[in-house]
Design a protein around this motif. Structure first.
Motif, short mmCIF file in Angstrom:
data_model
loop_
_atom_site.label_atom_id
_atom_site.label_comp_id
_atom_site.label_asym_id
_atom_site.label_seq_id
_atom_site.Cartn_x
_atom_site.Cartn_y
_atom_site.Cartn_z
N UNK A 384 -1.02 8.72 -3.85
CA UNK A 384 -0.97 9.81 -4.80
C UNK A 384 0.45 10.20 -5.23
N UNK A 385 0.67 10.47 -6.59
CA UNK A 385 1.87 11.00 -7.29
C UNK A 385 1.51 12.37 -7.99
N UNK A 386 2.09 13.32 -7.65
CA UNK A 386 1.71 14.86 -8.15
C UNK A 386 2.64 14.84 -9.44
N UNK A 387 1.95 15.50 -10.62
CA UNK A 387 2.74 15.73 -11.84
C UNK A 387 2.30 17.30 -11.97
N UNK A 388 3.35 17.91 -12.45
CA UNK A 388 3.03 19.41 -12.71
C UNK A 388 4.10 20.18 -13.62
N UNK A 389 3.90 21.00 -14.20
CA UNK A 389 4.89 22.16 -14.76
C UNK A 389 5.57 22.65 -13.76
N UNK A 390 5.18 23.14 -12.68
CA UNK A 390 5.79 23.83 -11.68
C UNK A 390 7.01 22.79 -11.11
N UNK A 391 7.86 23.32 -10.41
CA UNK A 391 8.99 22.51 -9.89
C UNK A 391 8.33 22.02 -8.43
N UNK A 392 9.24 20.95 -8.28
CA UNK A 392 8.84 20.27 -6.94
C UNK A 392 9.21 21.24 -5.76
N UNK A 393 10.17 22.13 -5.61
CA UNK A 393 10.49 22.95 -4.65
C UNK A 393 9.24 24.07 -4.61
N UNK A 394 8.73 24.41 -5.58
CA UNK A 394 7.73 25.41 -5.51
C UNK A 394 6.55 25.02 -5.03
N UNK A 395 6.16 23.65 -5.33
CA UNK A 395 4.96 23.23 -4.62
C UNK A 395 5.21 22.71 -3.24
N UNK A 396 6.30 22.29 -2.94
CA UNK A 396 6.56 21.84 -1.57
C UNK A 396 5.72 22.36 -0.66
N UNK A 397 5.68 23.76 -0.33
CA UNK A 397 4.65 24.21 0.62
C UNK A 397 3.44 23.94 0.74
N UNK A 398 2.81 23.67 -0.51
CA UNK A 398 1.51 23.48 -0.55
C UNK A 398 1.15 22.11 0.18
N UNK A 399 2.31 21.10 0.18
CA UNK A 399 1.85 19.90 0.64
C UNK A 399 2.72 19.59 1.80
N UNK A 400 3.28 20.49 2.54
CA UNK A 400 3.85 20.48 3.84
C UNK A 400 2.98 19.62 4.92
N UNK A 401 3.44 18.75 5.29
CA UNK A 401 2.46 17.69 6.10
C UNK A 401 1.66 16.77 5.61
N UNK A 402 1.68 16.68 4.49
CA UNK A 402 0.79 15.91 3.48
C UNK A 402 1.74 15.09 2.45
N UNK A 403 2.14 13.88 3.31
CA UNK A 403 3.14 13.18 2.41
C UNK A 403 2.77 12.68 0.94
N UNK A 404 3.46 12.72 0.28
CA UNK A 404 3.28 12.39 -1.30
C UNK A 404 3.83 10.91 -1.49
N UNK A 405 3.33 10.07 -2.47
CA UNK A 405 4.40 9.05 -3.02
C UNK A 405 5.30 9.38 -4.08
N UNK A 406 5.18 10.44 -4.53
CA UNK A 406 6.10 10.79 -5.72
C UNK A 406 5.89 12.14 -6.49
N UNK A 407 6.70 12.52 -7.29
CA UNK A 407 6.46 13.69 -8.03
C UNK A 407 7.02 13.66 -9.15
N UNK A 408 6.32 13.87 -10.38
CA UNK A 408 6.87 13.72 -11.63
C UNK A 408 6.95 15.26 -12.37
N UNK A 409 8.04 15.75 -12.76
CA UNK A 409 8.24 16.72 -13.29
C UNK A 409 8.03 17.00 -14.68
#
Length: 434
Positions: A384-409
């Motif tokens: 899973x790669x997450x795409x969001x209008x929010x920033x990567x730094x902002x969403x990072x706490x939501x996915x702590x311990x839940x490794x993602x395969x990518x982030x698309x800003x």
């Protein structure tokens, strides 16, 4: 000592018929100091609440605005990819792309105020960074102002985003120049290193339990008009400005960037005596430099082609339509889902052929975080790669311990999507249809 004196007449007179007075002196110095500390804490709390409120507003703007910019940038990227190299329309499309990226940067500057801007982390030598900016700074100040450097070397590096630190320096120097105006004066940029105690760090503007230790600092001082206490209390408020045409966002962004870097900020100013703004950042110990660098395009990224099937999940129909075109251009087959529940239904039926899920974070009913949780209940190894209008730094706490395969800003171009998917795929085996 400050206090009050109370004189109380006594009932029994003296022999000469003169009344006695009982004098009581009460020292209220400590009471006044406690009251001043209470008022200071109240002001800091109010400022923190303003920062948090604007942060919430900025996050909402980022999501909606970046969705719109995604459509503009994405279609522009596809049009540029379709054009022959010498097409006369190419210049116009490049202008659209450049302007859209500037609009996205403006949105990131608003997010910087909240301290949640996306950082490209690097190890920064303050002296080198200021020195590289000298010509640009000179051209940005009043012709009647003189710019001096007082740089102490060598200094240990700080850990942060060079672009954001440059923005802080530029804003402070620009403000110093405006304070000098047409009268002429001197602006001095100094750097240094100091050991900061907890007591010293309690004094900076908007204290947030900073750790004591070694800090590198720079300060911008000017010989301008200075500020009174009331103005100093308000200079970092959003939209407060003393300039007729000002927007009042420059120093607000400065404060947000400093907070985001776990730094401190002090202001010294008196009317007619000029102003000094000192910014402190935690020093990075020598030998512990981060290997994490700003994301640079990998060689050959733009010629890379994908294989297999991508499940694109987004509640915006226009984003799904554009995303499908872009993914097909890269070489993928595409399945689409309008919400989390639909994505789960599709994945249960076709998981063996899906190479990766590109998942929007903010959706009604079931958001990206909840969807990811359910997807991993189906398959713990789902990509899973997450795409969001929010920033990567902002969403990072939501996915702590839940490794993602990518982030698309969002917003993103065709090239950014290609690089994200190439990184997300790694060297793993790509599922193909049976």
């Amino acid at each position: 000592m400050e206090g009050t004196i109370i004189a109380t007449p006594m009932g029994r007179p003296q022999r000469d018929n003169q009344p006695l007075l009982l004098l009581t002196i009460t020292d209220i110095s400590e009471r006044k100091r406690a009251e001043e500390r209470r008022l200071q804490l109240e002001r800091q709390m109010q400022q923190t609440q303003k920062l948090e409120s604007l942060g919430v507003l900025a996050g909402g703007i980022a999501h909606d605005f970046n969705n719109l910019l995604t459509i503009i940038l994405g279609n522009t990227s596809l049009a540029l990819d379709d054009l022959p190299p010498l097409s006369p329309a190419g210049e116009s499309l490049l202008t659209i792309e450049k302007t859209s990226l500037r609009a996205a940067e403006l949105c990131r500057q608003i997010l910087a105020y909240s301290g949640k801007g996306r950082f490209v982390i690097d190890d920064i030598r303050l002296g080198n960074l200021v020195g590289d900016m000298f010509s640009l700074l000179q051209s940005s100040i009043s012709k009647k102002a003189t710019l001096n450097l007082n740089l102490k070397e060598p200094l240990p590096p700080l850990h942060g985003d060079p672009g954001q630190i440059r923005q802080v320096i530029m804003n402070l120097v620009t403000n110093a120049s405006e304070a000098i105006g047409d009268r002429g004066g001197v602006i001095t940029i100094s750097t240094g290193l100091m050991q900061c105690s907890r007591e010293y760090l309690c004094e900076p503007y908007l204290y947030e339990n900073l750790a004591e230790g070694l800090y590198v600092w720079f300060e911008v001082s000017d010989t301008g008009t200075g500020m009174d206490q009331e103005t100093q209390r308000r200079i970092f408020e959003p939209f407060f400005t003393t300039k007729f045409t000002g927007r009042g966002l420059g120093l607000s962004a400065v404060l947000g960037i400093v907070r985001g870097h776990k730094g401190a900020l002090k202001v010294y100013s008196k009317p007619g005596k000029g102003t000094t703004v000192k910014v402190l950042f935690p020093a990075l110990a020598e030998g512990k430099f981060s290997a994490e660098q700003g994301a640079a395009p990998k060689a050959g990224t733009w010629n890379w082609k994908g294989a297999g099937t991508i499940l694109l999940v987004d509640d915006e129909e226009s984003v799904r339509t554009l995303g499908t075109r872009m993914l097909e251009r890269i070489g993928f087959k595409v399945l689409v889902a309008a919400d989390g529940q639909e994505a789960l239904d599709i994945y249960r039926k076709r998981r063996d052929e899906i190479a990766l899920i590109l998942l929007d974070l903010t959706m009604p009913q079931m958001d990206g975080e909840a969807t990811l949780h359910e997807l991993r209940r189906i398959d713990a190894k789902v990509r899973v790669a997450i795409s969001s209008g929010y920033t990567e730094a902002e969403i990072a706490p939501q996915f702590a311990g839940k490794p993602l395969f990518g982030f698309l800003q969002k917003p993103y171009t065709l090239n950014a999507l290609t690089q994200c998917l190439r990184d997300a795929m790694g060297d793993g085996e790509i599922p193909t249809e049976p």
